[in-house]
Structures are given as structure tokens and as C-alpha cells.
Write an enzyme that holds these catalytic residues in place. Structure first.
Site, mmCIF file in Angstrom:
data_model
loop_
_atom_site.group_PDB
_atom_site.id
_atom_site.type_symbol
_atom_site.label_atom_id
_atom_site.label_comp_id
_atom_site.label_asym_id
_atom_site.label_seq_id
_atom_site.Cartn_x
_atom_site.Cartn_y
_atom_site.Cartn_z
ATOM 1 N N ASP A 18 8.137 5.357 7.929
ATOM 2 C CA ASP A 18 7.582 4.720 9.118
ATOM 3 C C ASP A 18 6.342 5.509 9.490
ATOM 4 O O ASP A 18 6.383 6.741 9.595
ATOM 5 C CB ASP A 18 8.572 4.671 10.292
ATOM 6 C CG ASP A 18 8.085 3.675 11.337
ATOM 7 O OD1 ASP A 18 8.051 2.471 11.009
ATOM 8 O OD2 ASP A 18 7.716 4.089 12.440
ATOM 9 N N GLY B 122 0.827 -1.211 0.000
ATOM 10 C CA GLY B 122 0.000 0.000 0.000
ATOM 11 C C GLY B 122 0.856 1.253 0.000
ATOM 12 O O GLY B 122 0.639 2.194 -0.774
#
Ligand code: ITT
Length: 200
Positions: free
Chosen positions: A73, A17
């Protein structure tokens, strides 16, 4: 700031994704490489912040490949859950990355805190730390955020991860109900990308 232009870049993620989304943001003149070409697993995320974990990934993947690396992240912070899952967002999905399981855990934790949580607005935000490293050297590390709230039930099949339960501010739809092209222009990753693109 780098003197030379980056014309070859590794996207340091094993999350499909994220990869799709980051590819759509990058300028077309950059040759993109992915971790799957090199058969690389993500390193252990032992940092205490999104920034630390992003840099762990961009340095690790750059050293493994000798390429400039852009790593991400990210995660979901829910105020009512003391900012959880936060940096543990992927870990709530278990070893097999099952986000039905992660979403169920969100609702379970909300219920544990307060049976009447649905009567409140459950404020949340997505956070993304993007970093670029070359070997062990940090080139840049930035953070982007998008504020919103948690939907009473999962809605929509688009996107990935926690998209079906996150409603960004000023919207009635969850990210999971939005067209990807719309989500990509208002989310945490886009905001971080706007800050880091000058380094590319
Ligand atoms: P890499 O470390 O290989 O990049 P990961 O999935 O483990 O992949 P993270 O440690 O950054 O990545 O975990 C962040 C989790 O938060 C991720 O698994 C997503 O499910 C979720 N997340 C991040 N951005 C999201 C977004 O835009 N929409 C939905 N969920 C998102």
C-alpha cells in the site's frame, strides 16, 4: 521470523506498475504468482494507515489463494496539502485509475491553497508499506519512504501513477524521466523491500 523459506509467493496487487517493480526486486528462486491468475479484485481499503491497508490486502489475497502474499500500500504525501493525497492516492485517480486526472487534481489543490505555490518548494514524499501474510497471520509489515518535491509541471513518460510530478531529493529529474532501473533502486518500494527481504 519464519523457519521455512518461502518458495511460492503471490504479489497481492492489481496495479501493473507496482507488479513490474516488485517482480524485479524479488529473488529469482521464488515462484511468483499474480492476482490476475486467480481473477481477484483488490479488497476495500478501509484502513487508516498505509500499514493497515497493506495488511488488509496481504491477508485477503492469502486467504483467497492459500499462498503466502506480499502486498503493497503506497501513496504520495504533499506537505502543502496537509499530507494529501496520502492513503487516498489511488482514489484521486477515480474509478478508472486515470492519473492525468489525479495529477490535475494535485495542481488544482495547490492552486486553491495558494496561487503562488510555484514560488515555493513543495515538499513531498512517496511512502510504501509492504506486508507479508499467510492466511490471517501477519508475517511482517515494514515502511519505506523517499523524500522529494513536486515538479511545476508533469515531466517524463516512464513509470506510473504520480511519477511524472515527483522529483526525488538530490535529483533534477522526475521519476517519470528516469530509467526504471534507476528509479527502482532509490524509491520508497525499494527501501521497504530492503527491510522485508529477510523474511523471504
Ligand atoms: P493495489 O491496491 O491493487 O495494490 P492500487 O493502485 O489501488 O493497487 P494503492 O491503493 O496502494 O494501490 O494506491 C497507491 C497509489 O499511489 C497508486 O495507484 C499509484 O498510482 C500511486 N503510487 C504508489 N507508488 C507509486 C510509484 O512508485 N510511482 C508513482 N505512483 C505511485
Amino acid at each position: 521470523m519464519l523457519k521455512q523459506k518461502i518458495y511460492k509467493l503471490l504479489i497481492g496487487t492489481n496495479n501493473k506498475g507496482k507488479l513490474r517493480e516488485i517482480k524485479s526486486l524479488l529473488p529469482k528462486n521464488i515462484k511468483i504468482h499474480s492476482t490476475s491468475e486467480f481473477n481477484l479484485k483488490s479488497p476495500p481499503e478501509i484502513g487508516k494507515t498505509f500499514e493497515e491497508n497493506s495488511l488488509i490486502k496481504s491477508k485477503y489475497f492469502s486467504k483467497k489463494t492459500g499462498l503466502f502474499c506480499l502486498a503493497d500500500d503506497s501513496g504520495l504525501e504533499i506537505d502543502f496539502l496537509d499530507k494529501g493525497p496520502g492513503i487516498y492516492s489511488a482514489r484521486w485517480a477515480g474509478r478508472h485509475g486515470d492519473f492525468n486526472k489525479a495529477i490535475k487534481k494535485v495542481y488544482r489543490e495547490l492552486n486553491k491553497k495558494n496561487k503562488n505555490w510555484e514560488k515555493k518548494k513543495i515538499k513531498a514524499r512517496f511512502i510504501c508499506a509492504l506486508s507479508i501474510s499467510y492466511l490471517n497471520k501477519k508475517i511482517a509489515c515494514v515502511v519505506g519512504k523517499v523524500d522529494g518535491s513536486i515538479s511545476h509541471k508533469p515531466k517524463g513518460k516512464n513509470g506510473f501513477g504520480y511519477d511524472p510530478i515527483f522529483i526525488p531529493k538530490r535529483s533534477k529529474k522526475t521519476f517519470g524521466e528516469m530509467k526504471p532501473s534507476k528509479k527502482y533502486k532509490l524509491d520508497h518500494r525499494f527501501k521497504a523491500f530492503m527491510k522485508i527481504k529477510k523474511f523471504l
